[in-house]
Design a protein around this motif. Sequence first.
Motif, PDB file in Angstrom:
ATOM      1  N   THR A   1     -18.658  17.780  -3.722  1.00 21.38           N
ATOM      2  CA  THR A   1     -17.371  17.146  -3.459  1.00 21.38           C
ATOM      3  C   THR A   1     -16.697  16.763  -4.772  1.00 21.38           C
ATOM      4  OG1 THR A   1     -18.344  14.919  -3.343  1.00 21.38           O
ATOM      5  CG2 THR A   1     -18.169  16.163  -1.264  1.00 21.38           C
ATOM      6  N   ALA A   2     -15.398  16.458  -4.673  1.00 16.39           N
ATOM      7  CA  ALA A   2     -14.642  15.959  -5.819  1.00 16.39           C
ATOM      8  C   ALA A   2     -13.643  14.927  -5.311  1.00 16.39           C
ATOM      9  CB  ALA A   2     -13.915  17.088  -6.538  1.00 16.39           C
ATOM     10  N   LEU A   3     -13.662  13.743  -5.898  1.00 17.33           N
ATOM     11  CA  LEU A   3     -12.783  12.648  -5.500  1.00 17.33           C
ATOM     12  C   LEU A   3     -11.845  12.297  -6.649  1.00 17.33           C
ATOM     13  CD1 LEU A   3     -15.407  10.315  -3.786  1.00 17.33           C
ATOM     14  CD2 LEU A   3     -13.824  11.894  -2.660  1.00 17.33           C
ATOM     15  N   ILE A   4     -10.572  12.087  -6.327  1.00 17.27           N
ATOM     16  CA  ILE A   4      -9.548  11.775  -7.332  1.00 17.27           C
ATOM     17  C   ILE A   4      -9.271  10.281  -7.327  1.00 17.27           C
ATOM     18  CG2 ILE A   4      -7.163  12.170  -8.050  1.00 17.27           C
ATOM     19  CD1 ILE A   4      -7.338  14.858  -6.500  1.00 17.27           C
ATOM     20  N   TYR A   5      -9.298   9.673  -8.513  1.00 23.52           N
ATOM     21  CA  TYR A   5      -8.927   8.263  -8.690  1.00 23.52           C
ATOM     22  C   TYR A   5      -7.822   8.193  -9.740  1.00 23.52           C
ATOM     23  CZ  TYR A   5     -13.274   6.831  -6.322  1.00 23.52           C
ATOM     24  OH  TYR A   5     -14.292   6.637  -5.416  1.00 23.52           O
ATOM     25  N   LEU A   6      -6.738   7.488  -9.419  1.00 25.77           N
ATOM     26  CA  LEU A   6      -5.651   7.292 -10.368  1.00 25.77           C
ATOM     27  C   LEU A   6      -5.621   5.848 -10.843  1.00 25.77           C
ATOM     28  CD1 LEU A   6      -2.733   9.319  -8.738  1.00 25.77           C
ATOM     29  CD2 LEU A   6      -4.435  10.074 -10.404  1.00 25.77           C
ATOM     30  N   VAL A   7      -5.261   5.642 -12.100  1.00 26.59           N
ATOM     31  CA  VAL A   7      -5.220   4.290 -12.639  1.00 26.59           C
ATOM     32  C   VAL A   7      -3.960   3.580 -12.141  1.00 26.59           C
ATOM     33  CG1 VAL A   7      -3.946   4.840 -14.762  1.00 26.59           C
ATOM     34  CG2 VAL A   7      -5.627   2.972 -14.758  1.00 26.59           C
ATOM     35  N   ASP A   8      -4.070   2.277 -11.898  1.00 25.30           N
ATOM     36  CA  ASP A   8      -2.908   1.518 -11.430  1.00 25.30           C
ATOM     37  C   ASP A   8      -1.982   1.207 -12.607  1.00 25.30           C
ATOM     38  OD1 ASP A   8      -3.177  -1.946 -11.627  1.00 25.30           O
ATOM     39  OD2 ASP A   8      -4.623  -0.598 -12.565  1.00 25.30           O
ATOM     40  N   LEU A   9      -0.819   0.644 -12.320  1.00 23.80           N
ATOM     41  CA  LEU A   9       0.198   0.421 -13.347  1.00 23.80           C
ATOM     42  C   LEU A   9      -0.299  -0.451 -14.490  1.00 23.80           C
ATOM     43  CD1 LEU A   9       3.571  -0.122 -11.435  1.00 23.80           C
ATOM     44  CD2 LEU A   9       2.859   1.836 -12.803  1.00 23.80           C
ATOM     45  N   GLN A  10      -1.173  -1.397 -14.198  1.00 29.32           N
ATOM     46  CA  GLN A  10      -1.654  -2.311 -15.228  1.00 29.32           C
ATOM     47  C   GLN A  10      -2.979  -1.874 -15.848  1.00 29.32           C
ATOM     48  OE1 GLN A  10      -1.203  -5.902 -12.632  1.00 29.32           O
ATOM     49  NE2 GLN A  10       0.035  -6.670 -14.341  1.00 29.32           N
ATOM     50  N   GLN A  11      -3.448  -0.724 -15.450  1.00 31.12           N
ATOM     51  CA  GLN A  11      -4.686  -0.140 -15.991  1.00 31.12           C
ATOM     52  C   GLN A  11      -5.882  -1.076 -15.836  1.00 31.12           C
ATOM     53  OE1 GLN A  11      -4.091   2.569 -19.592  1.00 31.12           O
ATOM     54  NE2 GLN A  11      -2.438   1.102 -19.895  1.00 31.12           N
ATOM     55  N   ARG A  12      -5.970  -1.703 -14.691  1.00 30.70           N
ATOM     56  CA  ARG A  12      -7.127  -2.540 -14.361  1.00 30.70           C
ATOM     57  C   ARG A  12      -8.024  -1.892 -13.311  1.00 30.70           C
ATOM     58  NH1 ARG A  12      -6.776  -7.689 -16.437  1.00 30.70           N
ATOM     59  NH2 ARG A  12      -4.699  -8.469 -17.012  1.00 30.70           N
ATOM     60  N   LEU A  13      -7.429  -1.061 -12.460  1.00 32.95           N
ATOM     61  CA  LEU A  13      -8.158  -0.460 -11.348  1.00 32.95           C
ATOM     62  C   LEU A  13      -7.978   1.049 -11.332  1.00 32.95           C
ATOM     63  CD1 LEU A  13      -7.160  -2.923  -8.469  1.00 32.95           C
ATOM     64  CD2 LEU A  13      -9.350  -2.851  -9.676  1.00 32.95           C
ATOM     65  N   LEU A  14      -9.002   1.745 -10.835  1.00 37.32           N
ATOM     66  CA  LEU A  14      -8.916   3.167 -10.535  1.00 37.32           C
ATOM     67  C   LEU A  14      -8.856   3.292  -9.025  1.00 37.32           C
ATOM     68  CD1 LEU A  14     -11.509   4.303 -13.175  1.00 37.32           C
ATOM     69  CD2 LEU A  14      -9.098   5.009 -13.133  1.00 37.32           C
ATOM     70  N   ILE A  15      -7.726   3.774  -8.537  1.00 34.88           N
ATOM     71  CA  ILE A  15      -7.431   3.757  -7.104  1.00 34.88           C
ATOM     72  C   ILE A  15      -7.642   5.147  -6.522  1.00 34.88           C
ATOM     73  CG2 ILE A  15      -5.668   3.308  -5.370  1.00 34.88           C
ATOM     74  CD1 ILE A  15      -4.435   1.317  -7.354  1.00 34.88           C
ATOM     75  N   PRO A  16      -8.492   5.274  -5.488  1.00 33.45           N
ATOM     76  CA  PRO A  16      -8.754   6.604  -4.923  1.00 33.45           C
ATOM     77  C   PRO A  16      -7.565   7.130  -4.126  1.00 33.45           C
ATOM     78  CG  PRO A  16      -9.830   4.910  -3.607  1.00 33.45           C
ATOM     79  CD  PRO A  16      -9.235   4.205  -4.796  1.00 33.45           C
ATOM     80  N   LEU A  17      -7.339   8.440  -4.198  1.00 32.55           N
ATOM     81  CA  LEU A  17      -6.321   9.033  -3.332  1.00 32.55           C
ATOM     82  C   LEU A  17      -6.775   9.020  -1.881  1.00 32.55           C
ATOM     83  CD1 LEU A  17      -4.694  12.052  -5.211  1.00 32.55           C
ATOM     84  CD2 LEU A  17      -4.140   9.610  -5.262  1.00 32.55           C
ATOM     85  N   ASP A  18      -8.083   9.049  -1.660  1.00 33.46           N
ATOM     86  CA  ASP A  18      -8.633   8.895  -0.314  1.00 33.46           C
ATOM     87  C   ASP A  18      -8.477   7.429   0.092  1.00 33.46           C
ATOM     88  OD1 ASP A  18     -10.151   8.593   1.987  1.00 33.46           O
ATOM     89  OD2 ASP A  18     -11.719   9.961   1.310  1.00 33.46           O
ATOM     90  N   GLU A  19      -7.590   7.164   1.038  1.00 34.99           N
ATOM     91  CA  GLU A  19      -7.251   5.787   1.397  1.00 34.99           C
ATOM     92  C   GLU A  19      -8.399   5.048   2.074  1.00 34.99           C
ATOM     93  OE1 GLU A  19      -2.533   5.778   2.158  1.00 34.99           O
ATOM     94  OE2 GLU A  19      -3.631   7.205   3.418  1.00 34.99           O
ATOM     95  N   ALA A  20      -9.463   5.740   2.456  1.00 37.96           N
ATOM     96  CA  ALA A  20     -10.610   5.087   3.083  1.00 37.96           C
ATOM     97  C   ALA A  20     -11.557   4.469   2.055  1.00 37.96           C
ATOM     98  CB  ALA A  20     -11.369   6.077   3.958  1.00 37.96           C
ATOM     99  N   LEU A  21     -11.375   4.812   0.777  1.00 36.24           N
ATOM    100  CA  LEU A  21     -12.273   4.334  -0.261  1.00 36.24           C
ATOM    101  C   LEU A  21     -11.689   3.130  -0.983  1.00 36.24           C
ATOM    102  CD1 LEU A  21     -13.347   7.768  -1.796  1.00 36.24           C
ATOM    103  CD2 LEU A  21     -14.540   6.408  -0.072  1.00 36.24           C
ATOM    104  N   GLU A  22     -12.551   2.377  -1.673  1.00 29.25           N
ATOM    105  CA  GLU A  22     -12.139   1.179  -2.395  1.00 29.25           C
ATOM    106  C   GLU A  22     -11.869   1.501  -3.870  1.00 29.25           C
ATOM    107  OE1 GLU A  22     -11.569  -1.915  -1.188  1.00 29.25           O
ATOM    108  OE2 GLU A  22     -11.860  -0.984   0.790  1.00 29.25           O
ATOM    109  N   PRO A  23     -10.970   0.748  -4.489  1.00 32.74           N
ATOM    110  CA  PRO A  23     -10.726   0.946  -5.929  1.00 32.74           C
ATOM    111  C   PRO A  23     -11.944   0.571  -6.768  1.00 32.74           C
ATOM    112  CG  PRO A  23      -8.923  -0.277  -4.897  1.00 32.74           C
ATOM    113  CD  PRO A  23     -10.041  -0.221  -3.896  1.00 32.74           C
ATOM    114  N   LEU A  24     -11.980   1.083  -7.977  1.00 29.56           N
ATOM    115  CA  LEU A  24     -13.048   0.787  -8.927  1.00 29.56           C
ATOM    116  C   LEU A  24     -12.448   0.086 -10.144  1.00 29.56           C
ATOM    117  CD1 LEU A  24     -14.867   4.241  -8.809  1.00 29.56           C
ATOM    118  CD2 LEU A  24     -15.515   2.160  -7.582  1.00 29.56           C
ATOM    119  N   SER A  25     -13.238  -0.739 -10.793  1.00 34.03           N
ATOM    120  CA  SER A  25     -12.776  -1.475 -11.956  1.00 34.03           C
ATOM    121  C   SER A  25     -12.740  -0.579 -13.191  1.00 34.03           C
ATOM    122  CB  SER A  25     -13.691  -2.667 -12.211  1.00 34.03           C
ATOM    123  OG  SER A  25     -13.443  -3.240 -13.479  1.00 34.03           O
ATOM    124  N   VAL A  26     -11.653  -0.648 -13.952  1.00 34.79           N
ATOM    125  CA  VAL A  26     -11.594   0.070 -15.224  1.00 34.79           C
ATOM    126  C   VAL A  26     -12.561  -0.556 -16.218  1.00 34.79           C
ATOM    127  CG1 VAL A  26     -10.120   0.569 -17.224  1.00 34.79           C
ATOM    128  CG2 VAL A  26      -9.238   0.915 -14.917  1.00 34.79           C
TER     129      VAL A  26
END
Length: 405
Positions: free
Chosen positions: A53-78
Amino acid sequence: MIPVSDPPHASAGSDAAVDESRLEELIIEAQTALPFELSALANRCASALGMDTALIYLVDLQQRLLIPLDEALEPLSVAGSSAGWAYRTVSPRVVDADDGVIVWMPLVDGAERLGVLAVRTASLDGVRMRRSRMLAHLFAMLITSKRAYSDWLAARTRTSAMRLPAEMLRAFLPPHTVGSSRCVSTAVLEPAYDIAGDAFDHSVVKNILHTMILDSMGHDLASGLTTSVAMAAARNTRRGGGDLADVVGSVDQALAQWLPDHFCTGVLCRLDAVTGVLRWVNCGHPPPLLIRSERVVEGALDSRPQPPIGLAGQLTPAARQVHETTLKPDDHVLLYTDGVVEARDANGVEFGLDRFTDFIIRFSAAGQRPAEVLRLLIHAILDHQRNQLRDDATILLFEWRPQLR
């Protein structure tokens, strides 16, 4: 958890073959895929390359979180995750998983960090490592091409509601980081969801790096409009082949014509990335700072004061004074707005210019990339003022590094 680089001649064994027809179908599909379909597409591409599998995470505007494009998953801390380590260092990170390993690959478009790609595979070798990197390159390009017209992608990277002045101004901002083999420019600005009068711009035209920082009077929609008109006028003249003096003159004229009661301060720079010649114009703004050999060269980029941009009448000079110097390899030039150094803590103590420059010098000397230095710095400024900035704070840092060509 270890960072990994792939050996140049590693073998993937008997499952190294790829169904090129299937891969071609997926790449063609990617051209018309909607942004919310990228998660499923990433999984299919991973499967076609012999991974799970491959999961995409994008950084939020303040570069504190990595937010998954899969809306069922939780963000990760930068700051505190393996994914964040890959993002911060722009290097792959490999983590053991119950049924194999996860390779965290940075998603990078040119010099701009977008997020990370999590590739899960039963086993890892040189070929799978290269395929993981190939997937990351592919999806970085896809995300960059699609985010320009996707409100969904923009919404996924937000963690708070955005005010109208900030929405308008952000539509004009370029990527946070741009660069070439000879130079790189990176910028940050806060408050992310409530900016109004501050802005930055940078662009690479062949071997020329153009940079600009602006600070408009006030903190409302009119302030954002002033800055937006200034940026549009500057780009219009720059793209028409105008020189630095022409660019400043066009902004003066545009504001005087369309917003005669508004003005902004600013610094505009032009760096020849082949020769290192730097030309700049300072219009009522804090002077740029030159950092060389881990120290600030006092007064190196000071200049005689000139009026802010957009002041009509006798205050506006017929021609702006353009200054020139020649940089040395690895020189850094720092542009900032006064909200950076004037940020105050609960006791009224300013963040201050010395602390500001010392932070950049220390973290750059420690090997941090310019974009990461500014990410850490803007968070330090926010922490100093407990996330309640009284004024916009914008920082732009560019460096000349001709030896990397």
